[in-house]
Design a protein around this motif. Structure first.
Motif, short mmCIF file in Angstrom:
data_model
loop_
_atom_site.label_atom_id
_atom_site.label_comp_id
_atom_site.label_asym_id
_atom_site.label_seq_id
_atom_site.Cartn_x
_atom_site.Cartn_y
_atom_site.Cartn_z
N LEU A 187 -49.36 86.24 -11.30
CA LEU A 187 -48.89 84.98 -10.72
C LEU A 187 -49.46 83.77 -11.46
O LEU A 187 -48.74 82.81 -11.76
N ALA A 188 -50.75 83.82 -11.77
CA ALA A 188 -51.40 82.66 -12.36
C ALA A 188 -51.12 82.50 -13.85
O ALA A 188 -50.91 81.38 -14.33
N ALA A 189 -51.13 83.62 -14.58
CA ALA A 189 -51.01 83.54 -16.04
C ALA A 189 -49.57 83.61 -16.52
O ALA A 189 -49.24 83.06 -17.58
N PHE A 190 -48.70 84.29 -15.76
CA PHE A 190 -47.29 84.44 -16.18
C PHE A 190 -46.38 84.14 -14.99
O PHE A 190 -45.71 85.03 -14.45
N PRO A 191 -46.35 82.88 -14.56
CA PRO A 191 -45.61 82.54 -13.33
C PRO A 191 -44.11 82.82 -13.43
O PRO A 191 -43.49 83.17 -12.42
N LEU A 192 -43.50 82.67 -14.61
CA LEU A 192 -42.08 82.95 -14.73
C LEU A 192 -41.81 84.43 -14.49
O LEU A 192 -40.84 84.79 -13.79
N ALA A 193 -42.64 85.30 -15.04
CA ALA A 193 -42.47 86.74 -14.82
C ALA A 193 -42.61 87.07 -13.34
O ALA A 193 -41.83 87.86 -12.79
N TYR A 194 -43.60 86.47 -12.70
CA TYR A 194 -43.81 86.70 -11.27
C TYR A 194 -42.59 86.26 -10.47
O TYR A 194 -42.14 86.95 -9.55
N ALA A 195 -42.03 85.09 -10.84
CA ALA A 195 -40.89 84.53 -10.11
C ALA A 195 -39.63 85.38 -10.29
O ALA A 195 -38.75 85.37 -9.42
N VAL A 196 -39.52 86.11 -11.38
CA VAL A 196 -38.36 86.97 -11.61
C VAL A 196 -38.57 88.36 -11.04
O VAL A 196 -37.68 88.93 -10.39
N ILE A 197 -39.75 88.93 -11.28
CA ILE A 197 -40.00 90.31 -10.88
C ILE A 197 -40.05 90.46 -9.37
O ILE A 197 -39.51 91.43 -8.81
N LEU A 198 -40.68 89.51 -8.68
CA LEU A 198 -40.85 89.66 -7.24
C LEU A 198 -39.52 89.76 -6.49
O LEU A 198 -39.33 90.70 -5.71
N PRO A 199 -38.57 88.85 -6.68
CA PRO A 199 -37.29 89.01 -5.95
C PRO A 199 -36.50 90.24 -6.39
O PRO A 199 -35.73 90.78 -5.60
N ALA A 200 -36.69 90.68 -7.63
CA ALA A 200 -35.98 91.88 -8.10
C ALA A 200 -36.52 93.14 -7.43
O ALA A 200 -35.78 94.11 -7.25
N LEU A 201 -37.80 93.12 -7.06
CA LEU A 201 -38.46 94.33 -6.58
C LEU A 201 -39.09 94.12 -5.20
O LEU A 201 -40.08 94.78 -4.87
N TYR A 202 -38.52 93.24 -4.41
CA TYR A 202 -39.06 92.99 -3.08
C TYR A 202 -39.22 94.28 -2.28
O TYR A 202 -40.27 94.56 -1.70
N ALA A 203 -38.16 95.09 -2.24
CA ALA A 203 -38.16 96.27 -1.36
C ALA A 203 -39.27 97.27 -1.73
O ALA A 203 -40.07 97.64 -0.87
N PRO A 204 -39.35 97.73 -3.00
CA PRO A 204 -40.42 98.69 -3.29
C PRO A 204 -41.82 98.09 -3.20
O PRO A 204 -42.76 98.78 -2.81
N LEU A 205 -41.97 96.80 -3.53
CA LEU A 205 -43.30 96.19 -3.44
C LEU A 205 -43.76 96.04 -1.99
O LEU A 205 -44.93 96.30 -1.67
N ILE A 206 -42.84 95.66 -1.11
CA ILE A 206 -43.20 95.59 0.31
C ILE A 206 -43.51 96.97 0.84
O ILE A 206 -44.46 97.16 1.62
N ALA A 207 -42.71 97.97 0.43
CA ALA A 207 -42.98 99.34 0.86
C ALA A 207 -44.36 99.80 0.39
O ALA A 207 -45.09 100.47 1.13
N MET A 208 -44.72 99.44 -0.84
CA MET A 208 -46.04 99.81 -1.36
C MET A 208 -47.15 99.20 -0.50
O MET A 208 -48.11 99.90 -0.11
N LEU A 209 -47.04 97.91 -0.20
CA LEU A 209 -48.08 97.25 0.58
C LEU A 209 -48.17 97.82 1.99
O LEU A 209 -49.27 98.04 2.52
#
Length: 334
Positions: A70-92
């Motif tokens: 999030l801090a060092a590569f904010p653009l990557a974070y902004a793209v990856i998070l909405p693309a992978l919301y479902a599996p990331l939420i499932a992981m957490l």
């Protein structure tokens, strides 16, 4: 900074944090996956006690990897998070459910069967979600401008399911190797028996993922099969095969720590292959680390904090493993 590429440094820090998380939290997730294969009572208690002092500290690296992205590569974070919301939420959710079950199985013995099942379910869910996340990232994320342009279910494909199942096998083998190292008696015997099957399964899984990956993106194929990159990539599968044979032979040997260490080698080689495939992209085929990077001043400011905190985390992690070294006794941690 003159002569110093902070973006590469931060890419290395985040890669190190992710690798540390996979290797450290992988074995305790693996023990959760293997939990149903151990007898109710003493065997399960001993397996749980082998990770009790370190399991929560292992997850520190997940926080560092996610926060660093999030801090060092904010653009990557902004793209990856909405693309992978479902599996990331499932992981957490899996990690939370697993952590609650870990503690409550000791404090609520009347419902221990339920908490044991919850511990396994949370471990399986978290591991499968992590594998699917990796597979979805490798197969490509649709980017338009500076935003995610794909659909809600784009992460769910046969390849991402393959990587999910492969990670379950890999973590289970890490867990079996850890128990061979840290326990004795029936638990160790069961772990050796499971490790033989899992070692074969992991080598097959690595082969299947490796065979499919070059055809996902043109750059993958070029990296692995085009000259002169071929000279670099040829040793990787040879080293995987050699480590796999050595692992198989070590499972029944007298050096109890060797199966675990060789499984770590297989994971390390797999990560090296992953790095060869995607470097220097943070979103393969779409966004490079330099395109996604935060401003240089921000990276430098964060680097000062990382220079302090990463050694501190390494120090207390090493101290915890040192204090609780050796075989697990009957009394355990709780």
């Amino acid at each position: 900074m003159m002569g110093l590429d902070l973006t590469i440094i931060w890419a290395g820090i985040i890669a190190f944090a992710v690798a540390a998380y996979v290797l450290m939290d992988g074995f305790d997730l693996g023990i959760g996956i293997l939990f149903p294969f151990f007898r109710v009572g003493g065997e399960r208690d001993k397996a749980m006690n082998s990770i009790a002092p370190v399991w929560d500290g292992n997850e520190t690296w997940l926080v560092l990897g996610g926060g660093g992205l999030l801090a060092a590569f904010p653009l990557a974070y902004a793209v990856i998070l909405p693309a992978l919301y479902a599996p990331l939420i499932a992981m957490l959710l899996g990690l939370i459910f697993r952590g609650v079950a870990f503690e409550f199985r000791w404090r609520d013995p009347g419902h221990r069967a339920f908490w044991d099942a919850a511990f396994t379910a949370g471990s399986l869910l978290a591991t499968m979600a992590q594998g699917i996340t990796l597979g979805a990232l490798l197969q490509g994320i649709e980017v338009e401008g500076r935003a995610y342009a794909g659909g809600w279910w784009d992460w769910l494909t046969p390849f991402s399911l393959l990587t999910g199942v492969s990670l379950i096998i890999g973590y289970a083998l890490l867990g079996a190797g850890w128990l061979i190292w840290k326990t004795h008696g029936p638990v160790q015997q069961d772990a050796r028996r499971l490790a033989r099957w899992l070692a074969v399964g992991l080598l097959v899984a690595i082969g299947a993922v490796s065979a499919a990956t070059p055809f996902l993106e043109g750059q993958y194929y070029q990296r692995w099969f085009a000259f002169p990159g071929l000279l670099v990539t040829i040793p990787v599968p040879l080293l995987v095969a050699a480590a796999g044979v050595w692992l198989w032979r070590s499972i029944g040997g007298e050096r109890d720590g060797l199966p675990f260490l060789l499984t770590l080698v297989l994971f390390g080689l797999s990560m090296a292959g992953l790095a060869i495939s995607i470097w220097p992209d943070v979103i393969p085929g779409r966004v490079s680390i330099w395109q996604a990077a935060a401003p240089e001043r921000s990276q430098l400011f964060m680097l000062v904090g990382a220079a302090v905190m990463v050694p501190v985390i390494l120090a207390y992690t090493a101290w915890a493993y040192w204090v609780f070294r050796g075989k697990v006794d009957e009394a355990g941690y709780h």
